[in-house]
Design a protein around this motif. Structure first.
Motif, PDB file in Angstrom:
ATOM      1  N   ASP A  55       9.391  -8.714  46.976  1.00  0.00           N
ATOM      2  CA  ASP A  55       8.246  -9.029  47.714  1.00  0.00           C
ATOM      3  C   ASP A  55       7.841 -10.171  48.896  1.00  0.00           C
ATOM      4  O   ASP A  55       6.149 -10.279  48.609  1.00  0.00           O
ATOM      5  CB  ASP A  55       7.285  -8.609  46.304  1.00  0.00           C
ATOM      6  N   THR A  74       7.739 -12.858  47.048  1.00  0.00           N
ATOM      7  CA  THR A  74       7.678 -14.539  46.364  1.00  0.00           C
ATOM      8  C   THR A  74       8.878 -15.553  45.860  1.00  0.00           C
ATOM      9  O   THR A  74       9.693 -15.276  45.404  1.00  0.00           O
ATOM     10  CB  THR A  74       7.059 -14.389  45.124  1.00  0.00           C
ATOM     11  N   SER A  92       5.416 -22.041  42.101  1.00  0.00           N
ATOM     12  CA  SER A  92       6.058 -19.624  43.226  1.00  0.00           C
ATOM     13  C   SER A  92       4.746 -19.863  43.773  1.00  0.00           C
ATOM     14  O   SER A  92       3.483 -19.731  44.218  1.00  0.00           O
ATOM     15  CB  SER A  92       6.040 -18.899  41.786  1.00  0.00           C
ATOM     16  N   LYS A 112       3.399 -16.492  46.511  1.00  0.00           N
ATOM     17  CA  LYS A 112       3.926 -15.380  47.530  1.00  0.00           C
ATOM     18  C   LYS A 112       3.598 -15.892  48.666  1.00  0.00           C
ATOM     19  O   LYS A 112       3.050 -15.810  49.608  1.00  0.00           O
ATOM     20  CB  LYS A 112       3.654 -13.508  46.832  1.00  0.00           C
TER      21      LYS A 112
END
Length: 141
Positions: free
Chosen positions: A44, A46, A96, A98
């Motif tokens: 996705d 990330t 992290s 996205k």
């Protein structure tokens, strides 16, 4: 030169003088920051980067920030940020963020990570405890 340009130039110079002393205090000898040799990118988009840090003391809030570049060295993606504890012990950090799928792909990338404190008095100015700048391998997953 208009009055607005003169005031703008004077303001910019004053801000530079305020920031410069803090920016010079880079990398305290006793503080350490590492970046793990591999980062991860999920389907996705990330991106996850990690490593360790150690800092002895701080009077203001401390953070680990990170960014990554792949391909075009002029383009860096900020990858999150995390709070840090300055107690002399080694701690893990993980950031992290996205990104659009495909912004970062498996392969070689360049990471810049910073252990930075915001001064606790007056205008919060950055004080850099440690900086790590290195190539990593990005893996899927």
């Amino acid at each position: 030169m208009s009055l607005r340009q003169v005031i703008g130039a004077a303001t910019g110079a004053a801000l530079l003088l305020l920031v410069a002393p803090s920016a010079v205090a880079v990398s305290r000898a006793s503080d350490e920051l590492t970046v793990d040799p591999a980062g991860h990118v999920a389907a996705d988009g990330t991106v996850t980067l990690s490593g360790t840090y150690r800092c002895l003391s701080a009077s203001g809030p401390v953070f680990v920030s990170s960014s990554v570049s792949q391909g075009d060295s002029r383009v860096y993606y900020g990858i999150g940020g995390s709070s840090a504890v300055c107690d002399g012990a080694e701690h893990r950090w993980t950031n992290s963020e996205k990104r659009a799928p495909g912004a970062l792909t498996p392969g070689t990338a360049h990471v810049e990570a910073t252990l930075m404190e915001l001064s606790a008095t007056g205008l919060p100015l950055p004080m850099f405890h440690a900086i790590q700048d290195q190539d990593i391998k990005v893996v899927a997953g």
